[in-house]
Design a protein around this motif. Structure first.
Motif, PDB file in Angstrom:
ATOM      1  N   TYR A  52       4.788  39.714  84.644  1.00 54.30           N
ATOM      2  CA  TYR A  52       4.221  39.089  85.793  1.00 54.30           C
ATOM      3  C   TYR A  52       5.262  37.883  86.157  1.00 54.30           C
ATOM      4  N   LYS A 121      -0.584  42.231  98.365  1.00 56.25           N
ATOM      5  CA  LYS A 121      -1.398  40.988  98.277  1.00 56.25           C
ATOM      6  C   LYS A 121      -0.932  40.344  99.499  1.00 56.25           C
ATOM      7  N   CYS A 168      -6.164  39.310  93.133  1.00 55.02           N
ATOM      8  CA  CYS A 168      -6.220  38.235  92.915  1.00 55.02           C
ATOM      9  C   CYS A 168      -6.616  36.987  93.641  1.00 55.02           C
ATOM     10  N   TYR A 169      -5.579  36.024  94.207  1.00 56.65           N
ATOM     11  CA  TYR A 169      -5.540  35.178  94.903  1.00 56.65           C
ATOM     12  C   TYR A 169      -6.483  35.735  95.977  1.00 56.65           C
ATOM     13  N   ARG A 172      -9.563  34.204  96.610  1.00 58.09           N
ATOM     14  CA  ARG A 172      -9.936  32.837  97.372  1.00 58.09           C
ATOM     15  C   ARG A 172     -10.545  32.600  98.429  1.00 58.09           C
ATOM     16  N   ALA A 193      -4.764  38.573  88.026  1.00 53.36           N
ATOM     17  CA  ALA A 193      -4.361  38.107  86.721  1.00 53.36           C
ATOM     18  C   ALA A 193      -4.446  36.526  87.172  1.00 53.36           C
ATOM     19  N   THR A 198      -6.262  28.307  85.638  1.00 47.34           N
ATOM     20  CA  THR A 198      -6.884  28.543  86.577  1.00 47.34           C
ATOM     21  C   THR A 198      -8.385  29.738  85.768  1.00 47.34           C
TER      22      THR A 198
HETATM   23  N1  LIG Z   1      -2.484  34.909  90.312  1.00 48.29           N
HETATM   24  C1  LIG Z   1      -3.273  35.068  90.879  1.00 48.29           C
HETATM   25  O1  LIG Z   1      -2.429  35.048  91.948  1.00 48.29           O
HETATM   26  C2  LIG Z   1      -3.752  33.717  91.042  1.00 48.29           C
HETATM   27  C3  LIG Z   1      -4.284  33.016  90.446  1.00 48.29           C
HETATM   28  O2  LIG Z   1      -4.076  33.438  89.452  1.00 48.29           O
HETATM   29  C4  LIG Z   1      -5.260  32.256  90.788  1.00 48.29           C
HETATM   30  O3  LIG Z   1      -5.612  32.018  92.117  1.00 48.29           O
HETATM   31  O4  LIG Z   1      -5.416  30.538  89.536  1.00 48.29           O
END
Ligand SMILES: NC(=O)CC(=O)C(=O)O
Length: 296
Positions: A52, A121, A168-169, A172, A193, A198
């Motif tokens: 990553y 994504k 992932c993100y 949110r 991930a 966070t």
């Molecule tokens: N890795 C991500 O895309 C998001 C993340 O780690 C977070 O929102 O905190």
């Protein structure tokens, strides 16, 4: 069938050797199916076949085609077909030869090994927390532009017939889960991930929030924490399944582990009858975001 058994593979993947990542994924998937032979859905984590690392995505990227000609797509399709499972193949770095761009992409296979879904994504992880973590996915990745609701009619499990994907993100941004659930998805799956900054702050709260907002199941599948390489991205782990009441059904620790759970489509109706928010919305006062998006 109203119930579906699922397995989340919290893999210590994301290592430099792509083939070793695939082999390890296969070992753990086999182990999951030995332990729970009637598993219908297997989920892998974000970037399971590559580090990553924004500077590595190009090198590890593959072209995704419906014929599954690249190393990882062939691998995922073969596993889904051999074990007759719906397989959410985490994410891989994708190269699109048509626009020359790189994406962080989740691909989904049905029990016949057919590619039935692809999500890029949409919200890239560009953050800077002073004394915490800085990450800029958009340095090398491009933004996906589509909301992905997967139709999976060949599964005999109702809850797997239609589900939403985010990465992932993306979790949110509540709109994604909201639009998917208004399209009839009863489950959102986010290969993810988060990290050691966070993760403790927001991971399980976001999973519970998306579940309670929409009264659906939420699955987050993370890589294991890579303690032997502290310079690498440190994933949070804690892969988790949350039910439509916001209750944790099952959760991992930070090491390599398989998370097992059973999803019950009937629970969604029970929760929606008891707390009827799906019928109490005030679209006469505020707009329905799924309508606005024009993709209902
Ligand atoms: N890795 C991500 O895309 C998001 C993340 O780690 C977070 O929102 O905190």
């Amino acid at each position: 069938m109203n119930k579906a058994k699922v397995a989340l593979i919290q893999l210590l993947g994301s290592q430099a050797n792509k083939n070793a990542n695939l082999e390890r994924a296969q070992v753990l998937i086999k182990q999951a199916l030995l332990q729970q032979p009637d598993t219908k859905l297997v989920v892998l984590p974000e970037c399971f076949n590559s580090p990553y690392d924004v500077l590595k995505f190009q090198e590890y990227s593959e072209v995704i085609t419906p014929r599954n000609e690249s190393v990882t797509t062939k691998f995922l399709s073969g596993i889904a077909q051999r074990y007759r499972i719906t397989l959410i193949g985490g994410t891989i770095p994708e190269y699109d030869p048509q626009d020359g761009k790189l994406y962080n992409t989740c691909i989904v296979y049905d029990e016949r090994g057919q590619l039935i879904g692809k999500h890029r994504k949409m919200h890239l992880f560009d953050i800077n927390i002073p004394n915490g973590i800085e990450f800029q996915e958009s340095k090398t990745l491009s933004f996906g532009n589509a909301i992905t609701t997967v139709e999976n009619s060949s599964s005999d499990c109702k809850i797997l017939n239609k589900f939403g994907i985010g990465i992932c993100y993306d979790m949110r941004f509540p709109e994604l889960a909201m639009i998917n659930s208004r399209r009839g998805a009863k489950l959102m799956v986010y290969p993810s991930a988060f990290n050691t900054v966070t993760g403790p702050l927001h991971w399980d709260i976001l999973a519970k929030s998306r579940a309670i907002d929409n009264q659906i199941y939420i699955i987050l599948c993370s890589p294991a924490r890579d303690k032997s390489n502290p310079k690498n991205y440190q994933a949070y782990g804690h892969s988790i399944v949350v039910d439509p009441n916001g209750k944790v059904v099952s959760e991992a620790g930070e090491d390599e582990e398989i998370v097992f759970a059973e999803l019950d489509v009937d629970l969604i109706e029970v929760v929606r009858q008891s707390i009827p928010i799906t019928r109490q919305r005030r679209f006469d006062v505020y707009p329905d975001v799924s309508d606005l998006h024009g993709q209902k």
